[in-house]
Design a protein around this motif. Sequence first.
Motif, PDB file in Angstrom:
ATOM      1  N   MET A   1      27.437  52.606  33.678  1.00  0.00           N
ATOM      2  CA  MET A   1      27.412  53.171  35.019  1.00  0.00           C
ATOM      3  C   MET A   1      26.096  53.885  35.241  1.00  0.00           C
ATOM      4  N   SER A   2      25.458  53.573  36.327  1.00  0.00           N
ATOM      5  CA  SER A   2      24.158  54.142  36.641  1.00  0.00           C
ATOM      6  C   SER A   2      24.314  55.531  37.257  1.00  0.00           C
ATOM      7  N   VAL A   3      23.452  56.435  36.846  1.00  0.00           N
ATOM      8  CA  VAL A   3      23.457  57.774  37.411  1.00  0.00           C
ATOM      9  C   VAL A   3      22.548  57.849  38.631  1.00  0.00           C
ATOM     10  N   ILE A   4      21.793  56.808  38.893  1.00  0.00           N
ATOM     11  CA  ILE A   4      20.884  56.760  40.030  1.00  0.00           C
ATOM     12  C   ILE A   4      21.459  55.810  41.069  1.00  0.00           C
ATOM     13  N   GLN A 111      13.871  51.035  31.338  1.00  0.00           N
ATOM     14  CA  GLN A 111      14.230  49.859  30.550  1.00  0.00           C
ATOM     15  C   GLN A 111      14.940  50.250  29.257  1.00  0.00           C
ATOM     16  N   VAL A 112      14.559  51.364  28.656  1.00  0.00           N
ATOM     17  CA  VAL A 112      15.129  51.753  27.359  1.00  0.00           C
ATOM     18  C   VAL A 112      16.298  52.716  27.498  1.00  0.00           C
ATOM     19  N   LEU A 113      16.608  53.165  28.714  1.00  0.00           N
ATOM     20  CA  LEU A 113      17.747  54.058  28.907  1.00  0.00           C
ATOM     21  C   LEU A 113      18.996  53.236  29.205  1.00  0.00           C
ATOM     22  N   PRO A 114      20.020  53.326  28.348  1.00  0.00           N
ATOM     23  CA  PRO A 114      21.203  52.485  28.563  1.00  0.00           C
ATOM     24  C   PRO A 114      22.059  52.918  29.752  1.00  0.00           C
ATOM     25  N   GLN A 115      21.942  54.171  30.197  1.00  0.00           N
ATOM     26  CA  GLN A 115      22.790  54.623  31.297  1.00  0.00           C
ATOM     27  C   GLN A 115      22.273  54.211  32.671  1.00  0.00           C
ATOM     28  N   ILE A 116      21.072  53.656  32.749  1.00  0.00           N
ATOM     29  CA  ILE A 116      20.516  53.195  34.022  1.00  0.00           C
ATOM     30  C   ILE A 116      20.812  51.712  34.182  1.00  0.00           C
ATOM     31  N   GLU A 117      21.556  51.373  35.220  1.00  0.00           N
ATOM     32  CA  GLU A 117      21.931  49.983  35.472  1.00  0.00           C
ATOM     33  C   GLU A 117      20.953  49.360  36.469  1.00  0.00           C
ATOM     34  N   GLU A 118      20.617  48.099  36.253  1.00  0.00           N
ATOM     35  CA  GLU A 118      19.698  47.397  37.139  1.00  0.00           C
ATOM     36  C   GLU A 118      20.319  47.218  38.518  1.00  0.00           C
TER      37      GLU A 118
END
Length: 139
Positions: A1-4, A111-118
């Motif tokens: 889940m993306s926090v942004i 790219q290296v942060l797993p919590q940021i979703e594309e």
Amino acid sequence: MSVIPPIFFKVANLTVGSLCLIASLSQLSYISVNFNAFLLAIFGVGLSVPIIYLEFKVPSNLYKFASFYFSFLGRGMAYILLSFLINFGGIFKILTTLLTFLLGVVYAVFQVLPQIEEPANFRGEAAAISVGDDDDDII
């Protein structure tokens, strides 16, 4: 889940793409003064237009020929390259260069942060799910 939220990516890409396109178009006037800056501006326009276009529609062939637009690392490196292409001129271009470079570094870190979703437009229509997943199976 993306926090942004996805709207951040849309606003950031449209802002950087538009500012870089304006800076590149104004740099095209350097043809008689600095021909190298003119040539770099042509590449700047070529990199800026797809950034803006991708926020509205994802062409099916673009993933095949310019897959770097569909990952955080690729887009971050494209932004860093674009910032070097448009850094000739006055204060507007310097501020645009700084903004583009910083957003490129932020995207590379994403790219290296797993919590940021594309975002959705980072996924091409014909994108393979995994590395070995091809469309044609050879038997």
